[in-house]
Write a protein that holds these residues in place. Structure first.
Motif, mmCIF file in Angstrom:
data_model
loop_
_atom_site.group_PDB
_atom_site.id
_atom_site.type_symbol
_atom_site.label_atom_id
_atom_site.label_comp_id
_atom_site.label_asym_id
_atom_site.label_seq_id
_atom_site.Cartn_x
_atom_site.Cartn_y
_atom_site.Cartn_z
ATOM 1 N N MET A 123 0.824 -1.209 0.000
ATOM 2 C CA MET A 123 0.000 0.000 0.000
ATOM 3 C C MET A 123 0.856 1.255 0.000
ATOM 4 O O MET A 123 0.480 2.267 -0.595
ATOM 5 C CB MET A 123 -0.943 -0.016 1.199
ATOM 6 C CG MET A 123 -1.973 -1.135 1.133
ATOM 7 S SD MET A 123 -3.170 -1.120 2.492
ATOM 8 C CE MET A 123 -4.216 0.239 1.985
ATOM 9 N N ALA A 124 2.010 1.206 0.642
ATOM 10 C CA ALA A 124 2.884 2.380 0.657
ATOM 11 C C ALA A 124 3.373 2.713 -0.744
ATOM 12 O O ALA A 124 3.472 3.893 -1.117
ATOM 13 C CB ALA A 124 4.071 2.148 1.596
ATOM 14 N N LYS A 125 3.695 1.690 -1.527
ATOM 15 C CA LYS A 125 4.169 1.944 -2.893
ATOM 16 C C LYS A 125 3.109 2.642 -3.732
ATOM 17 O O LYS A 125 3.431 3.501 -4.566
ATOM 18 C CB LYS A 125 4.582 0.635 -3.554
ATOM 19 C CG LYS A 125 5.862 0.031 -3.012
ATOM 20 C CD LYS A 125 6.392 -1.060 -3.924
ATOM 21 C CE LYS A 125 5.405 -2.186 -4.093
ATOM 22 N NZ LYS A 125 5.939 -3.269 -4.949
ATOM 23 N N ASN A 126 1.842 2.278 -3.535
ATOM 24 C CA ASN A 126 0.770 2.825 -4.360
ATOM 25 C C ASN A 126 0.175 4.112 -3.809
ATOM 26 O O ASN A 126 -0.261 4.981 -4.585
ATOM 27 C CB ASN A 126 -0.349 1.784 -4.508
ATOM 28 C CG ASN A 126 0.074 0.607 -5.355
ATOM 29 O OD1 ASN A 126 0.568 0.767 -6.460
ATOM 30 N ND2 ASN A 126 -0.117 -0.598 -4.835
ATOM 31 N N LEU A 127 0.130 4.246 -2.499
ATOM 32 C CA LEU A 127 -0.595 5.353 -1.884
ATOM 33 C C LEU A 127 0.302 6.433 -1.314
ATOM 34 O O LEU A 127 -0.182 7.493 -0.940
ATOM 35 C CB LEU A 127 -1.518 4.811 -0.787
ATOM 36 C CG LEU A 127 -2.507 3.740 -1.247
ATOM 37 C CD1 LEU A 127 -3.342 3.251 -0.078
ATOM 38 C CD2 LEU A 127 -3.393 4.257 -2.366
ATOM 39 N N ILE A 136 2.918 12.372 5.336
ATOM 40 C CA ILE A 136 1.613 12.231 5.987
ATOM 41 C C ILE A 136 1.531 10.891 6.723
ATOM 42 O O ILE A 136 1.018 10.810 7.846
ATOM 43 C CB ILE A 136 0.478 12.361 4.958
ATOM 44 C CG1 ILE A 136 0.407 13.794 4.431
ATOM 45 C CG2 ILE A 136 -0.863 11.960 5.572
ATOM 46 C CD1 ILE A 136 -0.600 13.991 3.317
ATOM 47 N N ALA A 137 2.046 9.822 6.092
ATOM 48 C CA ALA A 137 2.050 8.508 6.744
ATOM 49 C C ALA A 137 2.865 8.544 8.031
ATOM 50 O O ALA A 137 2.467 7.969 9.054
ATOM 51 C CB ALA A 137 2.601 7.453 5.790
ATOM 52 N N VAL A 138 3.999 9.249 7.993
ATOM 53 C CA VAL A 138 4.838 9.356 9.193
ATOM 54 C C VAL A 138 4.126 10.160 10.278
ATOM 55 O O VAL A 138 4.201 9.834 11.465
ATOM 56 C CB VAL A 138 6.197 9.996 8.838
ATOM 57 C CG1 VAL A 138 7.015 10.255 10.096
ATOM 58 C CG2 VAL A 138 6.975 9.081 7.900
ATOM 59 N N VAL A 139 3.419 11.215 9.885
ATOM 60 C CA VAL A 139 2.645 12.003 10.845
ATOM 61 C C VAL A 139 1.603 11.116 11.535
ATOM 62 O O VAL A 139 1.387 11.215 12.752
ATOM 63 C CB VAL A 139 1.971 13.203 10.151
ATOM 64 C CG1 VAL A 139 0.941 13.853 11.077
ATOM 65 C CG2 VAL A 139 3.012 14.226 9.733
ATOM 66 N N ALA A 140 0.952 10.238 10.762
ATOM 67 C CA ALA A 140 -0.044 9.333 11.341
ATOM 68 C C ALA A 140 0.590 8.415 12.376
ATOM 69 O O ALA A 140 0.024 8.181 13.445
ATOM 70 C CB ALA A 140 -0.712 8.520 10.233
ATOM 71 N N ALA A 326 -2.971 8.025 2.655
ATOM 72 C CA ALA A 326 -1.600 8.011 3.168
ATOM 73 C C ALA A 326 -1.593 7.786 4.675
ATOM 74 O O ALA A 326 -0.733 7.068 5.214
ATOM 75 C CB ALA A 326 -0.895 9.325 2.814
ATOM 76 N N ALA A 327 -2.564 8.388 5.366
ATOM 77 C CA ALA A 327 -2.659 8.171 6.811
ATOM 78 C C ALA A 327 -2.993 6.726 7.139
ATOM 79 O O ALA A 327 -2.510 6.177 8.137
ATOM 80 C CB ALA A 327 -3.706 9.109 7.406
ATOM 81 N N GLY A 330 0.071 4.857 7.291
ATOM 82 C CA GLY A 330 0.724 5.091 8.563
ATOM 83 C C GLY A 330 0.095 4.304 9.699
ATOM 84 O O GLY A 330 0.794 3.768 10.571
ATOM 85 N N ILE A 331 -1.244 4.226 9.683
ATOM 86 C CA ILE A 331 -1.945 3.444 10.710
ATOM 87 C C ILE A 331 -1.553 1.975 10.637
ATOM 88 O O ILE A 331 -1.315 1.321 11.653
ATOM 89 C CB ILE A 331 -3.464 3.626 10.557
ATOM 90 C CG1 ILE A 331 -3.869 5.053 10.927
ATOM 91 C CG2 ILE A 331 -4.236 2.630 11.418
ATOM 92 C CD1 ILE A 331 -5.292 5.403 10.578
ATOM 93 N N LEU A 332 -1.478 1.444 9.409
ATOM 94 C CA LEU A 332 -1.046 0.059 9.240
ATOM 95 C C LEU A 332 0.386 -0.119 9.729
ATOM 96 O O LEU A 332 0.732 -1.119 10.362
ATOM 97 C CB LEU A 332 -1.156 -0.355 7.776
ATOM 98 C CG LEU A 332 -2.562 -0.560 7.218
ATOM 99 C CD1 LEU A 332 -2.509 -0.783 5.713
ATOM 100 C CD2 LEU A 332 -3.253 -1.723 7.896
ATOM 101 N N GLY A 333 1.247 0.875 9.434
ATOM 102 C CA GLY A 333 2.624 0.795 9.893
ATOM 103 C C GLY A 333 2.729 0.817 11.404
ATOM 104 O O GLY A 333 3.527 0.079 11.997
#
Length: 386
Positions: A123-127, A136-140, A326-327, A330-333
């Motif tokens: 999902m990170a590669k696509n989103l 944004i993912a890191v902020v999440a 993107a968030a 981050g939640i999945l991460g």
């Protein structure tokens, strides 16, 4: 539809976040039912709503492919295996003991690490294709580090959506992976009315019959929890243990069993309904509890579906969803670390087994159910050689 989700119901170990990984691998990557973007939109929607998020995603996917009967088939098939297992556990008081049993359970927890890691990677590669959405993912992740739980998760999606809107990357063209749902606005309005009406009326009727009291308790638990999964457990404890319907020891035993079976954790209600002190209990109590705990999540999902696709096709809405998607990554991460990694990996041997499962999924392209079997066997081997 039934067979597709029955396979998922039999092999989807690891809780709601891992279920989303199983769904993505089977339905997005393998069957190409919808795009990553459309799938992430569904995930973001269901994370916003109360109820069992992974079951809501499965319900919506079933409806998308095969209408109302498809949604029902997807729900029953995904729920049935774990519900039956927990019902048998409740009625026979069976327990898993010894190095073989505990080792297999450890292996099933470890494989969830690989499943979630695969989902995060894909999902990170696509989103998160650019530095802004990666940020944004890191902020999440950072938000969940300081504000864990459902509130932090919802807050992360809201902040991600706001940041996406500020970026303004939406084009205004219809998004890829258009989702068509056979839900009219009239049906949606009726579903929302029933959702709210039951919340108001059931407590007034609960004192007349014990069956209504049971339905009210489990309906309220399902209606007031966001994100599903483990978040529902304290609500259920308040509804069945504090009134004295279920003994604390029995509640904890069922909780342990629920974590060991595939499928949605909400099927813990099947166990609780069966072991209730006052009648109805047994099979009837199990069925009442299951219907009641899942119903509110599906009602509110139906209530918003007609407006969701139109909303996400607007330029500003696309920008919102790009940030929210993107968030979600981050939640999945964040979930990959806690609770999945922290609860499953106890030492380097556990990590080696998790890494093996990840390589089997990513490089060897093994199906998830095959990797689950290998992980269970690996867990047994680790237990016997400890």
């Amino acid at each position: 539809m039934f067979l597709t989700f029955l396979k998922l119901g039999l092999t989807s170990f690891g809780g709601p976040i891992a279920h989303l990984g199983y769904f993505r691998e089977e339905l997005v990557n393998r069957r190409k039912w919808l795009s990553d973007q459309a799938y992430a939109d569904l995930v973001a929607l269901c994370q916003f709503l109360p109820g069992p998020a992974s079951s809501q995603v499965g319900f919506a996917l079933g409806m998308m492919r095969a209408g109302w009967l498809g949604a029902l088939a997807a729900f029953i098939a995904f729920t049935l295996p774990s519900a039956l297992i927990l019902l048998v556990f409740a009625t026979t008081a069976a327990s898993i003991a010894g190095p073989i049993g505990t080792g297999a359970l450890d292996g099933l927890k470890i494989v969830a690490v690989a499943i979630v890691a695969q989902a995060v990677w894909g999902m990170a590669k696509n989103l998160c294709p650019d530095k802004e959405r990666a940020a944004i993912a890191v902020v999440a992740v950072a938000m969940l580090a300081f504000l864990p739980g459902a509130i932090g998760m919802i807050g992360a999606i809201i902040v991600g959506a706001a940041l996406g809107l500020a970026l303004g990357r939406g084009t205004g063209a219809p998004v890829g992976g258009h989702i068509t749902m056979p839900v009219t606005r009239g049906i949606a309005g009726a579903a929302l009315l029933v959702f709210v009406g039951l919340l108001v009326v059931l407590p007034l009727l609960a004192g007349q019959r014990q069956a209504l009291a049971v339905f009210d308790s489990f309906y309220r638990a399902g209606a007031l929890v966001f994100g599903g999964g483990h978040v529902v457990l304290p609500l259920l404890e308040a509804e069945v243990v504090q009134p004295g319907w279920v003994a604390p020891d029995a509640f904890l035993a069922g909780y342990g069993a629920a974590q060991a079976v595939p499928g949605p954790l909400f099927t813990f209600a099947a166990y609780l309904g069966a072991v209730l002190g006052p009648e109805p209990n047994g099979v009837l109590g199990s069925m009442i509890a299951l219907v009641a705990v899942f119903l509110p999540g599906f009602l509110i999902l139906i209530g918003v579906l007609p407006f969701w696709d139109q909303f996400r096709s607007m330029a500003r809405a696309q920008s919102l969803m790009q940030g929210a998607n993107a968030a979600v990554v981050g939640i999945l991460g964040a979930a990959l670390y806690s609770p999945v990694f922290t609860s499953a990996i106890g030492d380097m041997r556990d990590f080696a087994l998790a890494l093996t499962c990840f390589v089997l999924l990513m490089a060897w392209k093994m199906p998830p159910w095959g990797v689950v079997i290998i992980a269970a066997l690996g867990g047994i081997a680790l237990s016997l050689t400890a």
